[in-house]
Design a protein around this motif. Structure first.
Motif, PDB file in Angstrom:
ATOM      1  N   SER A 279       0.864  -1.249   0.040  1.00  0.00           N
ATOM      2  CA  SER A 279      -0.141  -0.079   0.115  1.00  0.00           C
ATOM      3  C   SER A 279       0.961   1.197  -0.121  1.00  0.00           C
ATOM      4  CB  SER A 279      -1.007  -0.017   1.328  1.00  0.00           C
ATOM      5  OG  SER A 279      -0.322  -0.189   2.274  1.00  0.00           O
ATOM      6  N   ASN A 280       1.957   1.287   0.706  1.00  0.00           N
ATOM      7  CA  ASN A 280       2.879   2.273   0.795  1.00  0.00           C
ATOM      8  C   ASN A 280       3.422   2.746  -0.693  1.00  0.00           C
ATOM      9  OD1 ASN A 280       4.955   0.301   1.013  1.00  0.00           O
ATOM     10  ND2 ASN A 280       6.302   1.918   1.349  1.00  0.00           N
ATOM     11  N   GLN A 281       3.255   2.014  -1.944  1.00  0.00           N
ATOM     12  CA  GLN A 281       3.705   2.267  -3.195  1.00  0.00           C
ATOM     13  C   GLN A 281       2.609   3.127  -3.856  1.00  0.00           C
ATOM     14  OE1 GLN A 281       7.079   1.387  -4.519  1.00  0.00           O
ATOM     15  NE2 GLN A 281       7.034   1.394  -2.119  1.00  0.00           N
ATOM     16  N   LEU A 282       1.782   3.362  -3.218  1.00  0.00           N
ATOM     17  CA  LEU A 282       0.588   3.979  -4.100  1.00  0.00           C
ATOM     18  C   LEU A 282       1.134   5.419  -4.501  1.00  0.00           C
ATOM     19  CD1 LEU A 282      -2.292   3.924  -5.087  1.00  0.00           C
ATOM     20  CD2 LEU A 282      -2.978   5.051  -2.956  1.00  0.00           C
ATOM     21  N   GLY A 283       1.877   6.353  -3.778  1.00  0.00           N
ATOM     22  CA  GLY A 283       2.254   7.329  -3.948  1.00  0.00           C
ATOM     23  C   GLY A 283       3.096   7.373  -5.054  1.00  0.00           C
ATOM     24  N   ALA A 284       4.383   6.701  -5.014  1.00  0.00           N
ATOM     25  CA  ALA A 284       5.344   6.456  -6.038  1.00  0.00           C
ATOM     26  C   ALA A 284       4.607   6.158  -7.316  1.00  0.00           C
ATOM     27  CB  ALA A 284       6.552   5.633  -5.704  1.00  0.00           C
ATOM     28  N   LEU A 285       3.980   5.247  -7.268  1.00  0.00           N
ATOM     29  CA  LEU A 285       3.203   4.560  -8.527  1.00  0.00           C
ATOM     30  C   LEU A 285       2.415   5.531  -9.211  1.00  0.00           C
ATOM     31  CD1 LEU A 285       2.403   0.896  -7.495  1.00  0.00           C
ATOM     32  CD2 LEU A 285       4.151   1.594  -9.135  1.00  0.00           C
ATOM     33  N   SER A 286       1.528   6.407  -8.384  1.00  0.00           N
ATOM     34  CA  SER A 286       0.647   7.435  -8.904  1.00  0.00           C
ATOM     35  C   SER A 286       1.362   8.442  -9.631  1.00  0.00           C
ATOM     36  CB  SER A 286      -0.389   7.998  -7.771  1.00  0.00           C
ATOM     37  OG  SER A 286      -1.051   6.901  -7.300  1.00  0.00           O
ATOM     38  N   LYS A 287       2.602   8.834  -8.868  1.00  0.00           N
ATOM     39  CA  LYS A 287       3.400   9.718  -9.584  1.00  0.00           C
ATOM     40  C   LYS A 287       3.900   9.416 -10.840  1.00  0.00           C
ATOM     41  CE  LYS A 287       7.428  12.766  -8.544  1.00  0.00           C
ATOM     42  NZ  LYS A 287       8.564  13.173  -7.711  1.00  0.00           N
ATOM     43  N   ALA A 288       4.603   8.211 -10.991  1.00  0.00           N
ATOM     44  CA  ALA A 288       5.252   7.647 -12.139  1.00  0.00           C
ATOM     45  C   ALA A 288       4.081   7.423 -13.343  1.00  0.00           C
ATOM     46  CB  ALA A 288       5.792   6.229 -11.992  1.00  0.00           C
ATOM     47  N   ALA A 289       3.045   7.098 -12.669  1.00  0.00           N
ATOM     48  CA  ALA A 289       1.689   6.729 -13.781  1.00  0.00           C
ATOM     49  C   ALA A 289       1.172   8.124 -14.510  1.00  0.00           C
ATOM     50  CB  ALA A 289       0.794   5.974 -13.354  1.00  0.00           C
ATOM     51  N   GLY A 290       1.448   9.167 -13.417  1.00  0.00           N
ATOM     52  CA  GLY A 290       0.910  10.694 -13.931  1.00  0.00           C
ATOM     53  C   GLY A 290      -0.651  10.605 -13.712  1.00  0.00           C
ATOM     54  N   GLN A 291      -1.189   9.865 -12.949  1.00  0.00           N
ATOM     55  CA  GLN A 291      -2.610   9.797 -12.620  1.00  0.00           C
ATOM     56  C   GLN A 291      -2.877   9.296 -11.442  1.00  0.00           C
ATOM     57  OE1 GLN A 291      -3.588   8.115 -16.527  1.00  0.00           O
ATOM     58  NE2 GLN A 291      -4.860   6.787 -15.519  1.00  0.00           N
ATOM     59  N   PRO A 292      -4.120   9.429 -10.841  1.00  0.00           N
ATOM     60  CA  PRO A 292      -4.379   8.810  -9.621  1.00  0.00           C
ATOM     61  C   PRO A 292      -4.678   7.325  -9.743  1.00  0.00           C
ATOM     62  CG  PRO A 292      -6.248  10.220 -10.355  1.00  0.00           C
ATOM     63  CD  PRO A 292      -5.072  10.416 -11.067  1.00  0.00           C
ATOM     64  N   LEU A 293      -4.309   6.602  -8.620  1.00  0.00           N
ATOM     65  CA  LEU A 293      -4.610   5.314  -8.468  1.00  0.00           C
ATOM     66  C   LEU A 293      -5.148   4.756  -7.327  1.00  0.00           C
ATOM     67  CD1 LEU A 293      -0.766   4.053  -9.546  1.00  0.00           C
ATOM     68  CD2 LEU A 293      -2.796   4.308 -11.236  1.00  0.00           C
ATOM     69  N   LYS A 294      -5.677   3.589  -7.549  1.00  0.00           N
ATOM     70  CA  LYS A 294      -6.677   3.176  -6.354  1.00  0.00           C
ATOM     71  C   LYS A 294      -5.939   1.875  -5.588  1.00  0.00           C
ATOM     72  CE  LYS A 294     -11.423   1.515  -5.844  1.00  0.00           C
ATOM     73  NZ  LYS A 294     -12.091   2.344  -4.734  1.00  0.00           N
ATOM     74  N   LEU A 295      -6.394   1.762  -4.357  1.00  0.00           N
ATOM     75  CA  LEU A 295      -6.074   0.672  -3.686  1.00  0.00           C
ATOM     76  C   LEU A 295      -7.379  -0.210  -3.393  1.00  0.00           C
ATOM     77  CD1 LEU A 295      -3.839   1.899  -0.833  1.00  0.00           C
ATOM     78  CD2 LEU A 295      -3.114   0.667  -2.866  1.00  0.00           C
ATOM     79  N   MET A 296      -7.010  -1.531  -3.827  1.00  0.00           N
ATOM     80  CA  MET A 296      -8.187  -2.386  -3.470  1.00  0.00           C
ATOM     81  C   MET A 296      -7.843  -3.609  -2.507  1.00  0.00           C
ATOM     82  SD  MET A 296     -10.285  -2.370  -7.093  1.00  0.00           S
ATOM     83  CE  MET A 296     -11.212  -4.154  -6.497  1.00  0.00           C
ATOM     84  N   ARG A 297      -8.799  -4.306  -1.699  1.00  0.00           N
ATOM     85  CA  ARG A 297      -8.490  -5.394  -1.036  1.00  0.00           C
ATOM     86  C   ARG A 297      -8.172  -6.643  -1.978  1.00  0.00           C
ATOM     87  NH1 ARG A 297     -13.028  -6.828   2.699  1.00  0.00           N
ATOM     88  NH2 ARG A 297     -11.748  -8.199   3.649  1.00  0.00           N
ATOM     89  N   LEU A 298      -7.427  -7.666  -1.770  1.00  0.00           N
ATOM     90  CA  LEU A 298      -7.086  -8.822  -2.644  1.00  0.00           C
ATOM     91  C   LEU A 298      -8.350  -9.453  -2.703  1.00  0.00           C
ATOM     92  CD1 LEU A 298      -3.821 -10.356  -0.729  1.00  0.00           C
ATOM     93  CD2 LEU A 298      -3.857  -8.594  -2.543  1.00  0.00           C
ATOM     94  N   PRO A 299      -8.220 -10.376  -3.932  1.00  0.00           N
ATOM     95  CA  PRO A 299      -9.687 -11.174  -4.168  1.00  0.00           C
ATOM     96  C   PRO A 299      -9.480 -12.370  -3.105  1.00  0.00           C
ATOM     97  CG  PRO A 299      -8.276 -10.836  -6.372  1.00  0.00           C
ATOM     98  CD  PRO A 299      -7.424 -10.280  -5.002  1.00  0.00           C
ATOM     99  N   GLY A 300     -10.508 -12.840  -3.001  1.00  0.00           N
ATOM    100  CA  GLY A 300     -10.553 -14.203  -2.128  1.00  0.00           C
ATOM    101  C   GLY A 300     -10.594 -14.147  -0.745  1.00  0.00           C
ATOM    102  N   GLU A 301     -10.767 -12.827   0.092  1.00  0.00           N
ATOM    103  CA  GLU A 301     -10.750 -12.409   1.370  1.00  0.00           C
ATOM    104  C   GLU A 301     -11.938 -12.913   2.177  1.00  0.00           C
ATOM    105  OE1 GLU A 301      -7.987 -10.363   3.275  1.00  0.00           O
ATOM    106  OE2 GLU A 301      -7.259 -11.734   1.883  1.00  0.00           O
ATOM    107  N   ILE A 302     -13.190 -13.373   1.367  1.00  0.00           N
ATOM    108  CA  ILE A 302     -14.232 -14.041   1.978  1.00  0.00           C
ATOM    109  C   ILE A 302     -14.093 -15.511   1.489  1.00  0.00           C
ATOM    110  CG2 ILE A 302     -16.670 -13.850   2.161  1.00  0.00           C
ATOM    111  CD1 ILE A 302     -15.379 -11.384   3.196  1.00  0.00           C
ATOM    112  N   PRO A 303     -14.186 -16.508   2.644  1.00  0.00           N
ATOM    113  CA  PRO A 303     -14.549 -16.142   3.949  1.00  0.00           C
ATOM    114  C   PRO A 303     -13.464 -15.963   4.933  1.00  0.00           C
ATOM    115  CG  PRO A 303     -14.738 -18.469   3.558  1.00  0.00           C
ATOM    116  CD  PRO A 303     -14.270 -17.948   2.366  1.00  0.00           C
ATOM    117  N   THR A 304     -12.061 -16.467   4.269  1.00  0.00           N
ATOM    118  CA  THR A 304     -10.994 -16.526   5.351  1.00  0.00           C
ATOM    119  C   THR A 304     -10.288 -15.420   4.830  1.00  0.00           C
ATOM    120  OG1 THR A 304     -11.312 -18.921   5.679  1.00  0.00           O
ATOM    121  CG2 THR A 304      -9.311 -18.149   6.282  1.00  0.00           C
ATOM    122  N   PRO A 305      -9.753 -14.199   5.580  1.00  0.00           N
ATOM    123  CA  PRO A 305      -8.966 -13.450   5.225  1.00  0.00           C
ATOM    124  C   PRO A 305      -7.464 -13.657   5.110  1.00  0.00           C
ATOM    125  CG  PRO A 305      -9.790 -12.942   7.483  1.00  0.00           C
ATOM    126  CD  PRO A 305     -10.555 -14.119   6.893  1.00  0.00           C
ATOM    127  N   GLY A 306      -6.806 -13.384   4.118  1.00  0.00           N
ATOM    128  CA  GLY A 306      -5.403 -13.714   3.938  1.00  0.00           C
ATOM    129  C   GLY A 306      -4.447 -12.466   4.186  1.00  0.00           C
TER     130      GLY A 306
END
Length: 431
Positions: A279-306
């Protein structure tokens, strides 16, 4: 960890490491006795890109202004080179006074006597959450303190999704089957040279994937915890993605491994719709990409979170430093000072110190606020703390890269690769 480290470690990183005559005498190599005017000089080692270097130097400047009797010399390199260089420095008695670590490295170096017990210098940790603090504690000894709190996530470029008309999945419900469908839908519509995501095979992802299946990469008693069946399931999925054109061909994946900087990644170059990352790479990746990016939870977190909350990085002190108290003063400034926090912001994770976190809230940019919100939302939903790998497990990422290449180039089938990976990691953690 490199083979070079293990050979040198046998000579230097045993119980004689702390002896004045071991591997190069009593000098730490990380600091001298100070200048003629009594100034103490410390060396500070870390990894990162140019943006992190600039911010880190500002922190060093602020510290030196507040502590004129201590001079700090920063030393950094890219992530891929950092740990090989550090292994050589530690083995040769030339390690920095303040060392940045992560993952299993605090245990690896702590078990070998290379890190200082922070109880000896009275470093304050009362404002740091136990979950993050425990990432630097082994055998009852606090070998390091966290720079911040982090989590694995899916980084998403919504503009790419919108451009090709593929809807964003629901992060609260999506499964790995949903993930595969989304990746294939993107692959069918994206222009040549653009991918749904890079190959996602990393140790962190194997840990999360296996935790969702009631396993983990390692067991609490220091053994390989992930099953061959789970590994085969993972590689069958990644091969399916590659064959669908959702991830790059094997040759490009092999090249990307050698280019770890955010601006060198597919996401940073605007050539991917998704990327598994911290998650802490969001700022650097957004800057490199030149546009805002979004964080999402991993797939498959239901029913057992990983997913789990983890220290982004760990600051430790060289056991052989000639200036332990001054080194502790610097580490205290890094993790407990609002002044340092306002410079670093969320680059090394959301600050682990609650007072620093509160102090920087208004100074956070949009990517940093998104990181903080992501961590806040994840906290009640996250799984149990991660089992940190045992001594020898720092070899695992390189083992995984080698075995993964065998799979992607078609030289090993998933089931064969699973057995090979487990055997190689098992050998590494027994040495």
């Amino acid at each position: 960890m490199s083979r070079k480290f293990k050979g040198l470690a046998a000579l230097c990183l045993t119980g004689v490491l702390l002896a004045a005559t071991a591997c190069g005498g009593g000098s730490s190599g990380g600091a001298d006795d100070g200048s003629d005017d009594g100034t103490v000089e410390l060396r500070f080692g870390w990894w990162g890109n140019n943006d992190r270097a600039a911010a880190t130097q500002k922190v060093i400047d602020a510290f030196q202004k507040a502590n004129p009797g201590i001079k700090v010399k920063g030393s950094y390199t890219d992530f891929n080179s950092y740990f090989d260089r550090l292994a050589t420095e530690v083995a040769g008695g030339r390690a920095p006074d303040v060392i940045t670590l992560g993952g299993a490295y605090p245990r690896e170096y702590g078990d070998r006597g290379a890190l200082l017990d922070l109880a000896k210098v009275g470093l304050k940790t009362d404002k740091i959450g136990a979950a993050a603090l425990d990432n630097g504690k082994f055998g009852g000894v606090q070998y390091g303190v966290p720079t911040g709190v982090n989590a694995v996530a899916v980084v998403v470029n919504e503009a790419v999704f919108d451009k090709v008309g593929v809807p964003l999945p629901d992060e609260n419900t999506w499964t790995w089957d949903d993930f595969k469908k989304t990746a294939k839908d993107l692959a069918a519509k994206l222009p040549k040279g653009t991918f749904a995501l890079p190959d996602p095979t990393k140790t962190d992802m194997l840990d999360a994937f296996s935790r969702q299946r009631g396993e983990a990469l390692y067991t609490a008693d220091g053994k390989v915890g992930i099953s061959a069946g789970t590994l085969a399931e993972w590689w069958n999925m990644t091969l399916e993605l590659q064959q669908a054109g959702a991830t790059p061909p094997a040759s490009q994946t092999a090249e990307l491994i050698t280019q770890p900087a955010p601006e060198q990644s597919l996401m940073g170059r605007g050539e991917a719709a998704m990327q598994f990352d911290w998650s802490n790479q969001l700022g650097a990746l957004s800057k490199a990409a030149g546009q805002p990016l979004k964080l999402m939870r991993l797939p498959g977190e239901i029913p057992t979170p990983g997913m789990w909350l983890q220290a982004s990085q760990i600051y430790s002190i060289n056991a052989r430093t000639e200036h332990p108290q001054e080194a502790a003063t610097f580490v205290d400034f890094l993790v407990n000072s609002p002044e340092a926090g306002k410079i670093i912001l969320a680059d090394r994770g959301i600050p682990a110190n609650s007072d620093v976190r509160a102090a920087i809230q208004d100074a956070l940019g949009e990517p940093e606020k998104a990181q903080a919100a992501f961590i806040d939302e994840l906290t009640p939903k996250a799984g149990p703390p991660l089992v940190i790998g045992p001594t020898g497990s720092t070899d695992t990422p390189k083992i995984l890269d080698r075995v993964n290449a065998e799979v992607l180039f078609g030289r090993q089938q998933p089931a064969e690769a699973a057995t090979d990976f487990i055997e190689q990691v098992g050998t590494a953690i027994k040495q």
